[in-house]
Design an enzyme around this catalytic site. Structure first.
Site, PDB file in Angstrom:
ATOM      1  N   HIS A  32      -1.641  16.060   0.439  1.00  0.00           N
ATOM      2  CA  HIS A  32      -1.576  14.514   0.672  1.00  0.00           C
ATOM      3  C   HIS A  32      -1.651  14.214   1.985  1.00  0.00           C
ATOM      4  CE1 HIS A  32      -0.897  14.714  -3.626  1.00  0.00           C
ATOM      5  NE2 HIS A  32      -1.246  13.431  -3.908  1.00  0.00           N
ATOM      6  N   CYS A  84       1.959  19.732   2.541  1.00  0.00           N
ATOM      7  CA  CYS A  84       1.501  18.796   1.400  1.00  0.00           C
ATOM      8  C   CYS A  84       0.090  18.511   1.376  1.00  0.00           C
ATOM      9  CB  CYS A  84       2.214  17.497   1.055  1.00  0.00           C
ATOM     10  SG  CYS A  84       1.737  16.740  -0.445  1.00  0.00           S
ATOM     11  N   ASP A 103      -4.716  20.517  -8.156  1.00  0.00           N
ATOM     12  CA  ASP A 103      -3.877  19.888  -7.299  1.00  0.00           C
ATOM     13  C   ASP A 103      -3.016  18.900  -8.278  1.00  0.00           C
ATOM     14  OD1 ASP A 103      -2.546  19.115  -4.502  1.00  0.00           O
ATOM     15  OD2 ASP A 103      -3.458  17.199  -5.288  1.00  0.00           O
ATOM     16  N   SER A 104      -1.789  18.353  -7.647  1.00  0.00           N
ATOM     17  CA  SER A 104      -1.012  17.393  -8.506  1.00  0.00           C
ATOM     18  C   SER A 104      -1.754  15.964  -8.668  1.00  0.00           C
ATOM     19  CB  SER A 104       0.216  17.179  -7.929  1.00  0.00           C
ATOM     20  OG  SER A 104       0.145  16.784  -6.709  1.00  0.00           O
ATOM     21  N   GLU A 139      -1.333   8.258  -3.013  1.00  0.00           N
ATOM     22  CA  GLU A 139      -1.777   8.229  -4.418  1.00  0.00           C
ATOM     23  C   GLU A 139      -2.208   6.793  -4.950  1.00  0.00           C
ATOM     24  OE1 GLU A 139      -2.578  10.310  -7.192  1.00  0.00           O
ATOM     25  OE2 GLU A 139      -2.348  11.899  -5.833  1.00  0.00           O
ATOM     26  N   CYS A 146      -2.151  22.735  -3.630  1.00  0.00           N
ATOM     27  CA  CYS A 146      -0.719  21.925  -3.701  1.00  0.00           C
ATOM     28  C   CYS A 146       0.380  22.886  -3.268  1.00  0.00           C
ATOM     29  CB  CYS A 146      -0.652  21.492  -5.254  1.00  0.00           C
ATOM     30  SG  CYS A 146       0.977  20.661  -5.603  1.00  0.00           S
TER      31      CYS A 146
END
Length: 269
Positions: free
Chosen positions: A186, A184, A10-11, A152, A73
């Site tokens: 997130h 996404c 994942d990013s 994040e 991701c």
């Protein structure tokens, strides 16, 4: 059956939402998770750059002898899924197809919203994928650049985050959507705020959670699932950023203690 781990990339920390689903649905499997937090977010980056970063992560985990790779991701899936499937000798699963299939099967009004990063939205991959399921569905995509930093930076709680989410989603309020894809990994962290902003009548589809169902099915079909009597699974976490903040977030979200988190270097960060 095999004891090899499944790799997950994942990013940053968003893919931990997929990891949490995997730990519940396929609890016997070992996982090696790599989050590229030093270069997150991927959304504003050119897709070719994201493709290169994704390949670097895949190469790192291939050296760990993984049996399957999950691109947790959406931006990386859009940029690199086909390339990795063509160039790796193991199964590679992305998050977009499963999310699209679930959304197409959920909508009654045939009006679906897609929440994603700038890269995912620009790629147009979700509308194409959904129209493969049903070309009569109308798809409305919205890039949500503020969402990943909220997660994040661990600032996704409170009135300020609530306002940011509500303001970002305003363009979708008059679209009469009945289904919205969290495009996404997130975004599930923001799910309560997204649900409140869109209204209780809108069904939210978690693309990452749907992907875990695909992974489980594929493990069975390929006969590479872990033996349930094979002992405790192994979870390892790697990050290109600082290990301690990653560890704290991972332990909070996964509700686990003493996770094995290591800092690594990839490319030129």
């Amino acid at each position: 059956m095999t004891k090899q781990a499944i790799g997950m990339i994942d990013s940053g920390v968003g893919g931990l939402t997929v990891m949490k689903e995997a730990m519940k649905l396929i609890p016997n499997e070992s996982f090696y998770y790599l989050g590229d937090t030093a270069r997150c977010p991927y959304g504003p980056r050119p897709l070719e750059e994201v493709k290169e970063f994704t390949w670097q992560m895949a190469e790192f985990l291939m050296e760990k002898n993984i049996k399957m790779l999950v691109i947790a991701c959406n931006t990386a899936t859009a940029a690199a899924l086909e390339f990795l499937q063509e160039n790796l000798p193991i199964p590679v699963v992305g998050v977009i197809q499963s999310g699209s299939q679930a959304a197409a099967g959920t909508t009654q009004a045939k009006r679906i919203g897609i929440l994603g990063t700038e890269g995912t939205v620009k790629s147009d991959v979700y509308p194409r994928s959904i129209h493969k399921e049903d070309e009569t569905i109308e798809v409305f995509s919205l890039a949500c650049p503020p969402f990943v930093p909220l997660v994040e930076n661990n600032t996704y709680d409170g009135e300020e985050a609530k306002k940011v989410v509500a303001d970002t989603l305003l363009p979708l309020k008059d679209k009469q959507l009945d289904t919205v894809v969290l495009g996404c990994t997130h975004y599930p962290i923001l799910r309560p705020l997204i649900q409140e902003a869109l209204g209780r009548n809108v069904q939210l589809v978690d693309a990452g959670a749907e992907t875990v169902k695909t992974v489980k099915q594929l493990l069975g079909e390929l006969n590479i699932a872990a033996n349930p009597l094979g002992g405790k699974p192994e979870w390892k976490f790697f990050t290109t950023g600082a290990a301690q903040p990653f560890k704290e977030l991972a332990e909070q979200w996964l509700e686990e203690q003493d996770l094995n988190v290591q800092h690594i270097e990839l490319g030129e960060e």
